[in-house]
Design a protein around this motif. Structure first.
Motif, short mmCIF file in Angstrom:
data_model
loop_
_atom_site.label_atom_id
_atom_site.label_comp_id
_atom_site.label_asym_id
_atom_site.label_seq_id
_atom_site.Cartn_x
_atom_site.Cartn_y
_atom_site.Cartn_z
N ASN A 1 -65.63 78.29 24.91
CA ASN A 1 -64.79 78.83 23.84
C ASN A 1 -65.31 78.33 22.51
OD1 ASN A 1 -62.96 80.19 25.52
ND2 ASN A 1 -61.90 78.27 25.92
N LEU A 2 -65.38 79.21 21.55
CA LEU A 2 -65.84 78.86 20.22
C LEU A 2 -64.77 79.25 19.22
CD1 LEU A 2 -68.07 77.91 18.28
CD2 LEU A 2 -68.93 80.26 18.31
N ILE A 3 -64.25 78.28 18.51
CA ILE A 3 -63.25 78.53 17.49
C ILE A 3 -63.85 78.10 16.16
CG2 ILE A 3 -60.96 77.96 16.63
CD1 ILE A 3 -60.18 77.40 19.58
N LEU A 4 -64.01 79.06 15.27
CA LEU A 4 -64.56 78.78 13.95
C LEU A 4 -63.45 78.83 12.91
CD1 LEU A 4 -67.76 81.00 13.99
CD2 LEU A 4 -67.60 78.56 14.41
N THR A 5 -63.50 77.93 11.97
CA THR A 5 -62.61 77.95 10.82
C THR A 5 -63.47 77.83 9.57
OG1 THR A 5 -62.33 75.55 10.63
CG2 THR A 5 -60.86 76.71 12.18
N PRO A 6 -62.92 78.12 8.42
CA PRO A 6 -63.68 77.94 7.19
C PRO A 6 -64.14 76.50 6.98
CG PRO A 6 -61.76 79.30 6.77
CD PRO A 6 -61.63 78.76 8.17
N ASP A 7 -63.44 75.55 7.61
CA ASP A 7 -63.78 74.13 7.47
C ASP A 7 -64.82 73.64 8.48
OD1 ASP A 7 -62.00 73.81 5.35
OD2 ASP A 7 -60.33 73.39 6.69
N THR A 8 -65.27 74.51 9.37
CA THR A 8 -66.32 74.13 10.32
C THR A 8 -67.61 73.88 9.55
OG1 THR A 8 -65.33 75.50 12.05
CG2 THR A 8 -67.63 74.85 12.36
N ARG A 9 -68.23 72.74 9.80
CA ARG A 9 -69.49 72.43 9.13
C ARG A 9 -70.65 73.12 9.87
NH1 ARG A 9 -68.63 69.39 5.06
NH2 ARG A 9 -66.90 67.94 5.01
N VAL A 10 -71.66 73.48 9.10
CA VAL A 10 -72.82 74.17 9.67
C VAL A 10 -73.44 73.34 10.78
CG1 VAL A 10 -75.14 75.02 9.18
CG2 VAL A 10 -73.28 75.50 7.58
N ASN A 11 -73.63 72.04 10.53
CA ASN A 11 -74.26 71.20 11.55
C ASN A 11 -73.39 71.07 12.80
OD1 ASN A 11 -72.35 69.48 10.44
ND2 ASN A 11 -73.81 67.88 9.87
N VAL B 1 -79.44 77.21 17.83
CA VAL B 1 -79.19 78.22 16.80
C VAL B 1 -79.45 77.61 15.43
CG1 VAL B 1 -77.46 79.45 18.19
CG2 VAL B 1 -76.73 77.71 16.57
N GLN B 2 -79.74 78.47 14.48
CA GLN B 2 -79.92 78.05 13.10
C GLN B 2 -79.14 79.02 12.23
OE1 GLN B 2 -81.60 75.32 11.60
NE2 GLN B 2 -80.34 76.13 9.97
N VAL B 3 -78.27 78.48 11.40
CA VAL B 3 -77.47 79.29 10.49
C VAL B 3 -78.32 79.62 9.26
CG1 VAL B 3 -75.40 79.32 9.03
CG2 VAL B 3 -75.32 78.28 11.30
N TYR B 4 -78.21 80.86 8.82
CA TYR B 4 -78.87 81.31 7.60
C TYR B 4 -77.81 81.78 6.62
CZ TYR B 4 -83.54 81.35 9.68
OH TYR B 4 -84.73 80.97 10.24
N ARG B 5 -78.14 81.76 5.33
CA ARG B 5 -77.23 82.31 4.33
C ARG B 5 -78.03 83.27 3.46
NH1 ARG B 5 -77.97 80.53 -0.78
NH2 ARG B 5 -79.13 78.62 -1.05
N ALA C 1 -80.92 72.56 4.07
CA ALA C 1 -80.47 71.65 3.01
C ALA C 1 -78.96 71.62 2.86
CB ALA C 1 -81.12 72.03 1.68
N THR C 2 -78.26 72.55 3.50
CA THR C 2 -76.80 72.61 3.36
C THR C 2 -76.09 72.50 4.70
OG1 THR C 2 -76.92 75.02 3.35
CG2 THR C 2 -76.86 73.93 1.20
N ASP C 3 -76.73 71.92 5.69
CA ASP C 3 -76.10 71.77 7.00
C ASP C 3 -74.82 70.93 6.96
OD1 ASP C 3 -77.84 73.38 8.35
OD2 ASP C 3 -78.92 71.78 9.36
N TYR C 4 -74.67 70.10 5.95
CA TYR C 4 -73.48 69.25 5.82
C TYR C 4 -72.30 70.03 5.25
CZ TYR C 4 -74.62 69.30 0.89
OH TYR C 4 -74.89 69.71 -0.39
N MET C 5 -72.54 71.23 4.71
CA MET C 5 -71.48 72.03 4.09
C MET C 5 -70.65 72.75 5.15
SD MET C 5 -73.26 73.95 0.91
CE MET C 5 -73.29 73.19 -0.69
N THR C 6 -69.44 73.13 4.75
CA THR C 6 -68.59 73.95 5.62
C THR C 6 -69.06 75.40 5.53
OG1 THR C 6 -66.96 74.48 3.92
CG2 THR C 6 -66.60 72.44 5.19
N LEU C 7 -68.63 76.20 6.49
CA LEU C 7 -68.97 77.61 6.46
C LEU C 7 -68.42 78.28 5.19
CD1 LEU C 7 -68.34 78.52 10.21
CD2 LEU C 7 -70.55 78.15 9.07
N ALA C 8 -67.24 77.87 4.76
CA ALA C 8 -66.66 78.42 3.53
C ALA C 8 -67.51 78.05 2.31
CB ALA C 8 -65.23 77.91 3.34
N GLU C 9 -68.01 76.83 2.26
CA GLU C 9 -68.85 76.41 1.14
C GLU C 9 -70.18 77.16 1.12
OE1 GLU C 9 -67.36 71.78 0.64
OE2 GLU C 9 -68.86 72.26 2.16
#
Length: 78
Positions: free
Chosen positions: A7-17, A31-35, A46-54
């Motif tokens: 199960n995967l639950i994502l929120t805006p506060d989920t960090r990329v890492n 997986v690798q997240v891209y923006r 360089a932004t793996d520490y950020m949240t998905l919302a950020e």
């Protein structure tokens, strides 16, 4: 190898890492997240520490910049 159920639950506060780590540990998938930045997609190293919302907000801000301000690289430049 068999595909694992999880199960995967994502929120805006989920960090990329955290998201990347979850896939690695639960599904054994790397997986690798891209923006999006202007017209290109950047790897979020360089932004793996950020949240998905950020990261989403950063992408929105980059759309507002002129394209000439972007470096011709597919990795983030901070």
């Amino acid at each position: 190898p068999a595909l694992k159920n999880f199960n995967l639950i994502l929120t805006p506060d989920t960090r990329v890492n955290e998201l990347e780590k979850y896939f690695r540990e639960k599904a054994e998938i790397f997986v690798q997240v891209y923006r999006k930045s202007g017209n290109i997609w950047l790897q979020t190293t360089a932004t793996d520490y950020m949240t998905l919302a950020e990261v989403e907000k950063l992408s929105e801000l980059m759309v507002e910049k002129p394209e000439s301000a972007e470096k011709e690289d597919y990795h983030e430049q901070l």
